[in-house]
Scaffold this motif. Structure first.
Motif, PDB file in Angstrom:
ATOM      1  N   SER A 101       0.830  -1.207   0.000  1.00 23.49           N
ATOM      2  CA  SER A 101       0.000   0.000   0.000  1.00 23.49           C
ATOM      3  C   SER A 101       0.861   1.253   0.000  1.00 23.49           C
ATOM      4  O   SER A 101       0.591   2.211  -0.736  1.00 23.49           O
ATOM      5  CB  SER A 101      -0.926   0.003   1.220  1.00 23.49           C
ATOM      6  N   ASP A 158     -10.249   4.243  -2.232  1.00 27.43           N
ATOM      7  CA  ASP A 158      -9.633   2.926  -2.073  1.00 27.43           C
ATOM      8  C   ASP A 158     -10.736   1.887  -2.228  1.00 27.43           C
ATOM      9  O   ASP A 158     -11.647   1.807  -1.395  1.00 27.43           O
ATOM     10  CB  ASP A 158      -8.967   2.830  -0.694  1.00 27.43           C
ATOM     11  N   CYS A 167     -11.295  -2.076   0.059  1.00 31.77           N
ATOM     12  CA  CYS A 167     -10.235  -1.558   0.937  1.00 31.77           C
ATOM     13  C   CYS A 167      -9.857  -2.485   2.071  1.00 31.77           C
ATOM     14  O   CYS A 167      -8.820  -2.276   2.720  1.00 31.77           O
ATOM     15  CB  CYS A 167     -10.661  -0.210   1.517  1.00 31.77           C
ATOM     16  N   GLY A 215      -4.719   0.819   1.993  1.00 33.05           N
ATOM     17  CA  GLY A 215      -4.526   1.813   0.945  1.00 33.05           C
ATOM     18  C   GLY A 215      -5.057   3.171   1.343  1.00 33.05           C
ATOM     19  O   GLY A 215      -4.428   4.204   1.083  1.00 33.05           O
ATOM     20  N   ALA A 216      -6.232   3.193   1.971  1.00 27.67           N
ATOM     21  CA  ALA A 216      -6.844   4.460   2.364  1.00 27.67           C
ATOM     22  C   ALA A 216      -5.971   5.216   3.354  1.00 27.67           C
ATOM     23  O   ALA A 216      -5.814   6.442   3.254  1.00 27.67           O
ATOM     24  CB  ALA A 216      -8.223   4.202   2.961  1.00 27.67           C
ATOM     25  N   THR A 246     -10.204  11.343   1.678  1.00 34.32           N
ATOM     26  CA  THR A 246     -10.044   9.966   1.212  1.00 34.32           C
ATOM     27  C   THR A 246     -11.272   9.147   1.585  1.00 34.32           C
ATOM     28  O   THR A 246     -11.795   9.255   2.700  1.00 34.32           O
ATOM     29  CB  THR A 246      -8.786   9.336   1.834  1.00 34.32           C
ATOM     30  N   ALA A 280     -12.913   5.111   1.525  1.00 32.81           N
ATOM     31  CA  ALA A 280     -12.572   3.695   1.439  1.00 32.81           C
ATOM     32  C   ALA A 280     -13.858   2.886   1.339  1.00 32.81           C
ATOM     33  O   ALA A 280     -14.802   3.121   2.102  1.00 32.81           O
ATOM     34  CB  ALA A 280     -11.772   3.267   2.669  1.00 32.81           C
ATOM     35  N   SER A 284      -6.559   0.152  -5.573  1.00 29.96           N
ATOM     36  CA  SER A 284      -7.019  -1.097  -4.983  1.00 29.96           C
ATOM     37  C   SER A 284      -5.817  -2.005  -4.776  1.00 29.96           C
ATOM     38  O   SER A 284      -5.062  -2.262  -5.721  1.00 29.96           O
ATOM     39  CB  SER A 284      -8.058  -1.785  -5.872  1.00 29.96           C
TER      40      SER A 284
END
Length: 271
Positions: free
Chosen positions: A34, A51, A54, A59-60, A71, A73, A117
């Motif tokens: 990530s 993301d 998620c 990733g988020a 952001t 997710a 992703s």
């Protein structure tokens, strides 16, 4: 007669599988992917990031550190979203967690500067729909980033080892296709103006092959489901095949059990 698989039914079963165990524990040992993807995407402050699939938010969180919030997710397992909220709160990061399927995202067209992703959307049974949703939600000129396990890497080989004992539904495309450049280019096609891939390594250390198997049986839903499907009669054969694969793939010799598993990092520009 229609031999096509019922992808809606497959998705429902997959949601149940990913709800088993505690995938957040597994996500914790692949976190580097990530950070690697977020760096490669060159996220800047105030970009709106999504993301997809998620999980518990790897990733988020990586994106939010760079975008300073803004952001979102999305995942279809409520327990994983709750774990993500806990992690974001602990790190004082602004992330909105939304329950959603990667194949049917509840977001407006072109609403994000970039989507990412990590070992997530690749497991959607409808590959074309998942790819089209990633394209739909990103602005023209925006970026799409993915990290997907390759078919010939250690994790890919683990999936194939398990599938010999507990095969997937007939007609459903392998998620490992997302780890090949040809399939990515086929899926995204003219929807992207540029697509670059790079093979990367995720290092997974364990005490032994048995430690690895115990960990995945405890926390990883697909492995739990495989053992449930083979039952008591098939448990020994599955364990033996997994142990043989792990010992052959081990890069640490007799000191420990270390897998160096390959994944494909993709960075694409939305056309």
């Amino acid at each position: 007669m229609n031999d096509s698989p019922d992808l809606a039914a497959v998705t429902e079963v997959q949601q149940q599988i990913w709800s088993k165990g505690d995938f957040a524990m597994v996500a914790g040992i692949v976190y580097n992917a990530s950070e690697d993807l977020a760096e490669a995407l060159e996220i800047i402050p105030d970009e709106r990031v999504l993301d997809v699939a998620c999980g518990s938010g790897n990733g988020a969180l990586s994106a939010a550190r760079r975008s300073w919030g803004n952001t979102v997710a999305a995942d279809y397992v409520p327990a994983l979203l709750e774990r993500g909220r806990e992690r974001a709160a602990a790190e004082r990061l602004e992330v909105e967690f939304v329950e959603a399927d990667a194949q049917d995202l509840p977001f407006e067209d072109a609403g994000f500067d970039l989507a990412m992703s990590i070992f997530g959307a690749m497991f959607a049974p409808d590959h074309e729909k998942a790819a089209s949703e990633l394209l739909r939600v990103v602005k023209p000129g925006g970026r799409i980033g993915m990290a997907n396990w390759t078919p010939d890497g250690a994790i890919g080989t683990m999936f194939k080892t398990i599938s010999k004992h507990a095969p997937p539904p007939p007609g459903v495309k392998s998620p490992l296709l997302w780890g090949t450049e040809d399939h990515l280019r086929e899926l995204f096609g003219d929807g992207v103006s540029d697509l670059k891939v790079e093979r990367r390594i995720s290092r997974l250390p364990f005490r032994s092959a048995d430690h690895y198997i115990e960990f995945f049986r405890t926390y990883y839903g697909p492995t739990q489901m495989a053992y449930e499907r083979v039952g008591a009669d098939g448990e020994g054969a599955l364990t033996n095949d997994l142990r043989a694969f792990l010992e052959s793939a081990n890069t640490a010799g007799e000191r420990a059990m270390v897998l160096e598993s390959e994944y494909l990092r993709m960075i694409a520009t939305r056309a």
